[in-house]
Scaffold this motif. Structure first.
Motif, PDB file in Angstrom:
ATOM      1  N   HIS A  51       0.862  -1.185   0.000  1.00 51.77           N
ATOM      2  CA  HIS A  51       0.000   0.000   0.000  1.00 51.77           C
ATOM      3  C   HIS A  51       0.895   1.229   0.000  1.00 51.77           C
ATOM      4  N   VAL A  52       1.010   1.869  -1.159  1.00 56.61           N
ATOM      5  CA  VAL A  52       1.938   2.987  -1.325  1.00 56.61           C
ATOM      6  C   VAL A  52       1.230   4.174  -1.964  1.00 56.61           C
ATOM      7  N   GLY A  53       1.934   5.295  -1.959  1.00 58.70           N
ATOM      8  CA  GLY A  53       1.455   6.482  -2.655  1.00 58.70           C
ATOM      9  C   GLY A  53       0.617   7.380  -1.782  1.00 58.70           C
ATOM     10  N   ASN A  55       6.392  13.383  -4.910  1.00 57.82           N
ATOM     11  CA  ASN A  55       7.398  12.355  -5.207  1.00 57.82           C
ATOM     12  C   ASN A  55       6.970  11.472  -6.373  1.00 57.82           C
ATOM     13  N   GLY A  56       5.703  11.153  -6.445  1.00 57.84           N
ATOM     14  CA  GLY A  56       5.206  10.344  -7.556  1.00 57.84           C
ATOM     15  C   GLY A  56       5.345  11.060  -8.888  1.00 57.84           C
ATOM     16  N   LEU A 103       9.033  11.041  -9.891  1.00 57.68           N
ATOM     17  CA  LEU A 103       9.470   9.727 -10.380  1.00 57.68           C
ATOM     18  C   LEU A 103       8.941   9.464 -11.790  1.00 57.68           C
ATOM     19  N   ILE A 104       7.696   9.832 -12.038  1.00 56.42           N
ATOM     20  CA  ILE A 104       7.142   9.682 -13.391  1.00 56.42           C
ATOM     21  C   ILE A 104       7.921  10.561 -14.373  1.00 56.42           C
ATOM     22  N   ALA A 105       8.238  11.789 -13.965  1.00 55.87           N
ATOM     23  CA  ALA A 105       9.015  12.686 -14.827  1.00 55.87           C
ATOM     24  C   ALA A 105      10.398  12.104 -15.114  1.00 55.87           C
ATOM     25  N   LEU A 106      10.996  11.455 -14.129  1.00 60.60           N
ATOM     26  CA  LEU A 106      12.298  10.822 -14.326  1.00 60.60           C
ATOM     27  C   LEU A 106      12.213   9.775 -15.434  1.00 60.60           C
ATOM     28  N   PHE A 107      11.202   8.933 -15.371  1.00 58.57           N
ATOM     29  CA  PHE A 107      11.051   7.879 -16.381  1.00 58.57           C
ATOM     30  C   PHE A 107      10.680   8.447 -17.755  1.00 58.57           C
ATOM     31  N   ILE A 108       9.715   9.342 -17.780  1.00 52.02           N
ATOM     32  CA  ILE A 108       9.284   9.891 -19.064  1.00 52.02           C
ATOM     33  C   ILE A 108      10.405  10.719 -19.694  1.00 52.02           C
ATOM     34  N   GLY A 109      11.050  11.556 -18.892  1.00 47.70           N
ATOM     35  CA  GLY A 109      12.159  12.357 -19.418  1.00 47.70           C
ATOM     36  C   GLY A 109      13.284  11.491 -19.949  1.00 47.70           C
ATOM     37  N   SER A 110      13.625  10.444 -19.205  1.00 47.41           N
ATOM     38  CA  SER A 110      14.690   9.534 -19.642  1.00 47.41           C
ATOM     39  C   SER A 110      14.302   8.808 -20.918  1.00 47.41           C
ATOM     40  N   ALA A 111      13.054   8.371 -20.995  1.00 51.09           N
ATOM     41  CA  ALA A 111      12.597   7.647 -22.183  1.00 51.09           C
ATOM     42  C   ALA A 111      12.591   8.552 -23.416  1.00 51.09           C
ATOM     43  N   LEU A 112      12.088   9.776 -23.245  1.00 46.58           N
ATOM     44  CA  LEU A 112      12.071  10.714 -24.369  1.00 46.58           C
ATOM     45  C   LEU A 112      13.488  11.074 -24.804  1.00 46.58           C
ATOM     46  N   ASP A 113      14.370  11.287 -23.843  1.00 50.37           N
ATOM     47  CA  ASP A 113      15.763  11.587 -24.149  1.00 50.37           C
ATOM     48  C   ASP A 113      16.377  10.463 -24.971  1.00 50.37           C
ATOM     49  N   HIS A 114      16.198   9.243 -24.513  1.00 49.49           N
ATOM     50  CA  HIS A 114      16.763   8.103 -25.237  1.00 49.49           C
ATOM     51  C   HIS A 114      16.131   7.964 -26.628  1.00 49.49           C
ATOM     52  N   ARG A 115      14.821   8.106 -26.689  1.00 47.37           N
ATOM     53  CA  ARG A 115      14.113   7.938 -27.969  1.00 47.37           C
ATOM     54  C   ARG A 115      14.547   8.964 -29.009  1.00 47.37           C
TER      55      ARG A 115
END
Length: 166
Positions: free
Chosen positions: A7-9, A25-26, A29-41
């Motif tokens: 039970h988180v969030g 924080n959520g 963390l989402i921005a970290l993943f989306i930003g990293s994915a867009l950067d790589h893509r």
């Protein structure tokens, strides 16, 4: 124990301040993943393979740190709460910093953008650190007030998150 840790969030928190902190924080963390994915893509930054490997080492170290914390502290929870039989844990990683789970999470979060091949994702690390700091400061107020022995533990273990720094 496992059910409680799942039970988180923001919805799992009881205190309004923790709900707001966890929402922040959520989003980070989402921005970290989306930003990293867009950067790589889109190839905004080029991360050499040794740095990607280093990122994977940080991710593994962060997960291992979380594993050790959960092994050393059966009271560790995803929410800020005090259980009826809870006591202060002051051995193992808890003898180095007062919040080793957050320290391990910071290592994990720092490795994620690199392991995903992104330098731009690292921009999420300062807000992630700020969110973790806000969470642990609020949590410490609660623990000091409601957990017998925590005030003495705070005097014994000086550092909250980063040994030698804070």
């Amino acid at each position: 124990m496992l059910e409680q840790r799942l039970h988180v969030g923001p919805g799992a928190e009881r205190q309004p301040a923790q709900k707001r902190i966890q929402l922040f924080n959520g989003v980070v963390l989402i921005a970290l993943f989306i930003g990293s994915a867009l950067d790589h893509r889109f190839g905004w930054s080029t991360v050499p393979v040794p740095m990607v490997i280093f990122g994977n080492v940080l991710v593994a170290a962060g997960f291992y740190g979380c594993f050790l914390v959960l092994r050393q502290n059966s009271f560790a929870s995803a929410t800020v709460e005090i259980r009826r039989d809870q006591r202060v844990i002051s051995s193992g990683l808890y003898s180095v910093v007062r919040h080793p789970m957050y320290a391990a999470a910071l290592v994990l979060f720092s490795g994620m953008p690199l392991s995903l091949g992104s330098y731009w994702g690292l921009l999420a690390i300062p807000p992630a650190l700020a969110g973790l700091a806000a969470r642990l400061l609020d949590e410490e107020k609660h623990l000091t007030r409601d957990l017998p022995g925590y005030a003495e533990y705070r005097r014994k273990v000086r550092y909250r998150l980063l040994p030698g720094l804070w």
